[in-house]
Each structure stands twice: as C-alpha cells, then as structure tokens.
Scaffold this motif. Structure first.
Motif, PDB file in Angstrom:
ATOM      1  N   ILE A  59     -39.461  38.665 101.809  1.00  0.00           N
ATOM      2  CA  ILE A  59     -39.057  39.614 100.766  1.00  0.00           C
ATOM      3  C   ILE A  59     -37.929  39.043  99.919  1.00  0.00           C
ATOM      4  O   ILE A  59     -37.988  39.067  98.686  1.00  0.00           O
ATOM      5  CB  ILE A  59     -38.658  40.968 101.394  1.00  0.00           C
ATOM      6  N   SER A  60     -36.902  38.493 100.572  1.00  0.00           N
ATOM      7  CA  SER A  60     -35.768  37.952  99.813  1.00  0.00           C
ATOM      8  C   SER A  60     -36.186  36.720  99.007  1.00  0.00           C
ATOM      9  O   SER A  60     -35.710  36.520  97.893  1.00  0.00           O
ATOM     10  CB  SER A  60     -34.591  37.631 100.736  1.00  0.00           C
ATOM     11  N   THR A  61     -37.090  35.913  99.557  1.00  0.00           N
ATOM     12  CA  THR A  61     -37.594  34.745  98.824  1.00  0.00           C
ATOM     13  C   THR A  61     -38.338  35.186  97.572  1.00  0.00           C
ATOM     14  O   THR A  61     -38.143  34.621  96.481  1.00  0.00           O
ATOM     15  CB  THR A  61     -38.526  33.897  99.719  1.00  0.00           C
ATOM     16  N   ASN A  62     -39.178  36.208  97.707  1.00  0.00           N
ATOM     17  CA  ASN A  62     -39.927  36.716  96.548  1.00  0.00           C
ATOM     18  C   ASN A  62     -39.005  37.301  95.492  1.00  0.00           C
ATOM     19  O   ASN A  62     -39.345  37.297  94.304  1.00  0.00           O
ATOM     20  CB  ASN A  62     -40.953  37.758  96.990  1.00  0.00           C
ATOM     21  N   ARG A  63     -37.867  37.803  95.914  1.00  0.00           N
ATOM     22  CA  ARG A  63     -36.891  38.368  94.964  1.00  0.00           C
ATOM     23  C   ARG A  63     -35.940  37.315  94.412  1.00  0.00           C
ATOM     24  O   ARG A  63     -35.129  37.604  93.541  1.00  0.00           O
ATOM     25  CB  ARG A  63     -36.078  39.464  95.652  1.00  0.00           C
ATOM     26  N   GLY A  64     -36.012  36.098  94.975  1.00  0.00           N
ATOM     27  CA  GLY A  64     -35.118  35.036  94.518  1.00  0.00           C
ATOM     28  C   GLY A  64     -33.696  35.193  95.018  1.00  0.00           C
ATOM     29  O   GLY A  64     -32.766  34.669  94.421  1.00  0.00           O
ATOM     30  N   ARG A  65     -33.524  35.893  96.112  1.00  0.00           N
ATOM     31  CA  ARG A  65     -32.192  36.137  96.672  1.00  0.00           C
ATOM     32  C   ARG A  65     -32.169  35.603  98.099  1.00  0.00           C
ATOM     33  O   ARG A  65     -33.015  35.976  98.907  1.00  0.00           O
ATOM     34  CB  ARG A  65     -31.911  37.633  96.674  1.00  0.00           C
ATOM     35  N   PRO A  66     -31.209  34.744  98.442  1.00  0.00           N
ATOM     36  CA  PRO A  66     -31.147  34.192  99.799  1.00  0.00           C
ATOM     37  C   PRO A  66     -31.002  35.289 100.856  1.00  0.00           C
ATOM     38  O   PRO A  66     -30.224  36.228 100.692  1.00  0.00           O
ATOM     39  CB  PRO A  66     -29.905  33.307  99.781  1.00  0.00           C
ATOM     40  N   ALA A  67     -31.754  35.167 101.938  1.00  0.00           N
ATOM     41  CA  ALA A  67     -31.702  36.155 103.022  1.00  0.00           C
ATOM     42  C   ALA A  67     -30.315  36.265 103.628  1.00  0.00           C
ATOM     43  O   ALA A  67     -29.933  37.328 104.117  1.00  0.00           O
ATOM     44  CB  ALA A  67     -32.717  35.803 104.107  1.00  0.00           C
ATOM     45  N   VAL A  68     -29.568  35.200 103.564  1.00  0.00           N
ATOM     46  CA  VAL A  68     -28.220  35.221 104.141  1.00  0.00           C
ATOM     47  C   VAL A  68     -27.324  36.241 103.427  1.00  0.00           C
ATOM     48  O   VAL A  68     -26.351  36.723 103.997  1.00  0.00           O
ATOM     49  CB  VAL A  68     -27.600  33.800 104.133  1.00  0.00           C
ATOM     50  N   LEU A  69     -27.689  36.604 102.201  1.00  0.00           N
ATOM     51  CA  LEU A  69     -26.907  37.588 101.450  1.00  0.00           C
ATOM     52  C   LEU A  69     -27.363  39.021 101.707  1.00  0.00           C
ATOM     53  O   LEU A  69     -26.730  39.963 101.238  1.00  0.00           O
ATOM     54  CB  LEU A  69     -26.985  37.288  99.952  1.00  0.00           C
ATOM     55  N   GLU A  70     -28.470  39.186 102.419  1.00  0.00           N
ATOM     56  CA  GLU A  70     -29.004  40.511 102.711  1.00  0.00           C
ATOM     57  C   GLU A  70     -28.366  41.057 103.989  1.00  0.00           C
ATOM     58  O   GLU A  70     -28.569  40.508 105.071  1.00  0.00           O
ATOM     59  CB  GLU A  70     -30.528  40.448 102.878  1.00  0.00           C
ATOM     60  N   ASN A  71     -27.617  42.134 103.873  1.00  0.00           N
ATOM     61  CA  ASN A  71     -26.934  42.703 105.036  1.00  0.00           C
ATOM     62  C   ASN A  71     -27.887  43.218 106.110  1.00  0.00           C
ATOM     63  O   ASN A  71     -27.581  43.155 107.285  1.00  0.00           O
ATOM     64  CB  ASN A  71     -25.982  43.822 104.609  1.00  0.00           C
ATOM     65  N   GLY A  72     -29.048  43.702 105.731  1.00  0.00           N
ATOM     66  CA  GLY A  72     -29.980  44.258 106.698  1.00  0.00           C
ATOM     67  C   GLY A  72     -30.904  43.231 107.340  1.00  0.00           C
ATOM     68  O   GLY A  72     -31.736  43.577 108.162  1.00  0.00           O
ATOM     69  N   SER A  73     -30.747  41.973 106.989  1.00  0.00           N
ATOM     70  CA  SER A  73     -31.629  40.925 107.486  1.00  0.00           C
ATOM     71  C   SER A  73     -31.099  40.345 108.792  1.00  0.00           C
ATOM     72  O   SER A  73     -29.998  39.797 108.837  1.00  0.00           O
ATOM     73  CB  SER A  73     -31.757  39.808 106.445  1.00  0.00           C
ATOM     74  N   THR A  74     -31.917  40.445 109.846  1.00  0.00           N
ATOM     75  CA  THR A  74     -31.532  39.858 111.129  1.00  0.00           C
ATOM     76  C   THR A  74     -31.446  38.344 111.006  1.00  0.00           C
ATOM     77  O   THR A  74     -30.527  37.722 111.534  1.00  0.00           O
ATOM     78  CB  THR A  74     -32.551  40.241 112.222  1.00  0.00           C
ATOM     79  N   ALA A  75     -32.411  37.755 110.309  1.00  0.00           N
ATOM     80  CA  ALA A  75     -32.385  36.307 110.100  1.00  0.00           C
ATOM     81  C   ALA A  75     -31.165  35.908 109.265  1.00  0.00           C
ATOM     82  O   ALA A  75     -30.521  34.896 109.550  1.00  0.00           O
ATOM     83  CB  ALA A  75     -33.664  35.842 109.423  1.00  0.00           C
ATOM     84  N   GLY A  76     -30.847  36.705 108.261  1.00  0.00           N
ATOM     85  CA  GLY A  76     -29.662  36.429 107.444  1.00  0.00           C
ATOM     86  C   GLY A  76     -28.396  36.414 108.285  1.00  0.00           C
ATOM     87  O   GLY A  76     -27.539  35.543 108.129  1.00  0.00           O
ATOM     88  N   GLN A  77     -28.270  37.378 109.205  1.00  0.00           N
ATOM     89  CA  GLN A  77     -27.110  37.410 110.100  1.00  0.00           C
ATOM     90  C   GLN A  77     -27.101  36.185 111.001  1.00  0.00           C
ATOM     91  O   GLN A  77     -26.057  35.590 111.254  1.00  0.00           O
ATOM     92  CB  GLN A  77     -27.099  38.687 110.942  1.00  0.00           C
ATOM     93  N   ALA A  78     -28.282  35.790 111.481  1.00  0.00           N
ATOM     94  CA  ALA A  78     -28.370  34.598 112.330  1.00  0.00           C
ATOM     95  C   ALA A  78     -27.888  33.365 111.561  1.00  0.00           C
ATOM     96  O   ALA A  78     -27.146  32.544 112.109  1.00  0.00           O
ATOM     97  CB  ALA A  78     -29.800  34.408 112.820  1.00  0.00           C
ATOM     98  N   PHE A  79     -28.289  33.232 110.291  1.00  0.00           N
ATOM     99  CA  PHE A  79     -27.840  32.102 109.478  1.00  0.00           C
ATOM    100  C   PHE A  79     -26.328  32.146 109.249  1.00  0.00           C
ATOM    101  O   PHE A  79     -25.657  31.112 109.288  1.00  0.00           O
ATOM    102  CB  PHE A  79     -28.572  32.063 108.135  1.00  0.00           C
ATOM    103  N   ARG A  80     -25.782  33.334 109.019  1.00  0.00           N
ATOM    104  CA  ARG A  80     -24.326  33.458 108.853  1.00  0.00           C
ATOM    105  C   ARG A  80     -23.610  33.050 110.135  1.00  0.00           C
ATOM    106  O   ARG A  80     -22.573  32.365 110.092  1.00  0.00           O
ATOM    107  CB  ARG A  80     -23.945  34.881 108.441  1.00  0.00           C
ATOM    108  N   ASN A  81     -24.146  33.447 111.284  1.00  0.00           N
ATOM    109  CA  ASN A  81     -23.545  33.072 112.566  1.00  0.00           C
ATOM    110  C   ASN A  81     -23.579  31.556 112.769  1.00  0.00           C
ATOM    111  O   ASN A  81     -22.609  30.966 113.259  1.00  0.00           O
ATOM    112  CB  ASN A  81     -24.268  33.764 113.722  1.00  0.00           C
ATOM    113  N   ILE A  82     -24.707  30.937 112.409  1.00  0.00           N
ATOM    114  CA  ILE A  82     -24.816  29.480 112.535  1.00  0.00           C
ATOM    115  C   ILE A  82     -23.782  28.795 111.653  1.00  0.00           C
ATOM    116  O   ILE A  82     -23.113  27.850 112.085  1.00  0.00           O
ATOM    117  CB  ILE A  82     -26.247  29.016 112.184  1.00  0.00           C
ATOM    118  N   ALA A  83     -23.634  29.264 110.434  1.00  0.00           N
ATOM    119  CA  ALA A  83     -22.638  28.684 109.527  1.00  0.00           C
ATOM    120  C   ALA A  83     -21.240  28.810 110.114  1.00  0.00           C
ATOM    121  O   ALA A  83     -20.453  27.858 110.055  1.00  0.00           O
ATOM    122  CB  ALA A  83     -22.714  29.368 108.162  1.00  0.00           C
ATOM    123  N   ASP A  84     -20.935  29.963 110.697  1.00  0.00           N
ATOM    124  CA  ASP A  84     -19.626  30.153 111.327  1.00  0.00           C
ATOM    125  C   ASP A  84     -19.431  29.186 112.495  1.00  0.00           C
ATOM    126  O   ASP A  84     -18.352  28.614 112.669  1.00  0.00           O
ATOM    127  CB  ASP A  84     -19.457  31.594 111.823  1.00  0.00           C
TER     128      ASP A  84
END
Length: 112
Positions: A59-84
C-alpha cells in the motif's frame, strides 16, 4: 540479508548481520517456514532485525510513501527498530505473534 562484518558485536570475524525479511508467523506455526531461532542456528549469524510480511508495504509503495513513515505499519516499525539498532541503541525485538489486535483486524474488515 547480510549487512557486513560484525566481529565487534558477535565475536565471529566476517560473520555479518542478518535481517529476516517477510517473516510470516502463520507459515512458521504450520511448519512451512523456519522460525527465527532455526535460521540463526543454521546460519550462525547475528540477528539485527525481523521484518514481518505486511500488506502495508504494498500500500505504501503504491502511494509512493516509505512504509517506515507509516505509524500503523508493523513492517515500518520493524525497519525503524533496525535503524535504531544500527545506530547503537538497545531496542528489543517486536513480539510479532501479537501485532494484529482485535481492533486492528476489525478495522480491516470495514475498510473493504
């Protein structure tokens, strides 16, 4: 995906780090996918992140918005955790078996 040498963290020269991508708990429970512990044991590598298979990525890819910026995205949170973790922070791994709450599943039903 290996991210490079991590001898300073794991003590194994050249071992690298691992990010498990698109983990599906339902497949793990059925025995159709290795669990995280099995993968780590087989590869003898340092795990720095687990990214669950998450429809919000499409969904975020189709919208052109990185999933990491989506607060409701479990994968986005996982990517933020990895970055941390890559930045040296001590971040616990997510409990992926309880990521979809009853309210979240119910809201998906009404979205279409």
């Amino acid at each position: 995906m290996p991210t490079g040498s991590s001898a300073d963290r794991s003590g194994r020269e050249g071992a690298g780090d691992l990010i498990l991508n698109r983990l599906r708990i339902d497949l793990v429970k059925r025995g159709d996918m290795l669990n995280t512990s099995d993968v780590i044991d087989i590869l003898a590598i340092n795990l720095i992140g687990i990214v669950p298979d998450d429809e919000s990525i499409v969904i975020s890819t189709n919208r052109g918005r990185p999933a990491v910026l989506e607060n409701g995205s479990t994968a986005g949170q996982a990517f933020r955790n990895i970055a941390d973790r890559l930045m040296g922070k001590d971040v616990p791994f997510m409990n992926l078996e309880t990521t979809d709450s009853f309210i979240k599943r119910l809201s998906k039903l009404f979205k279409g």
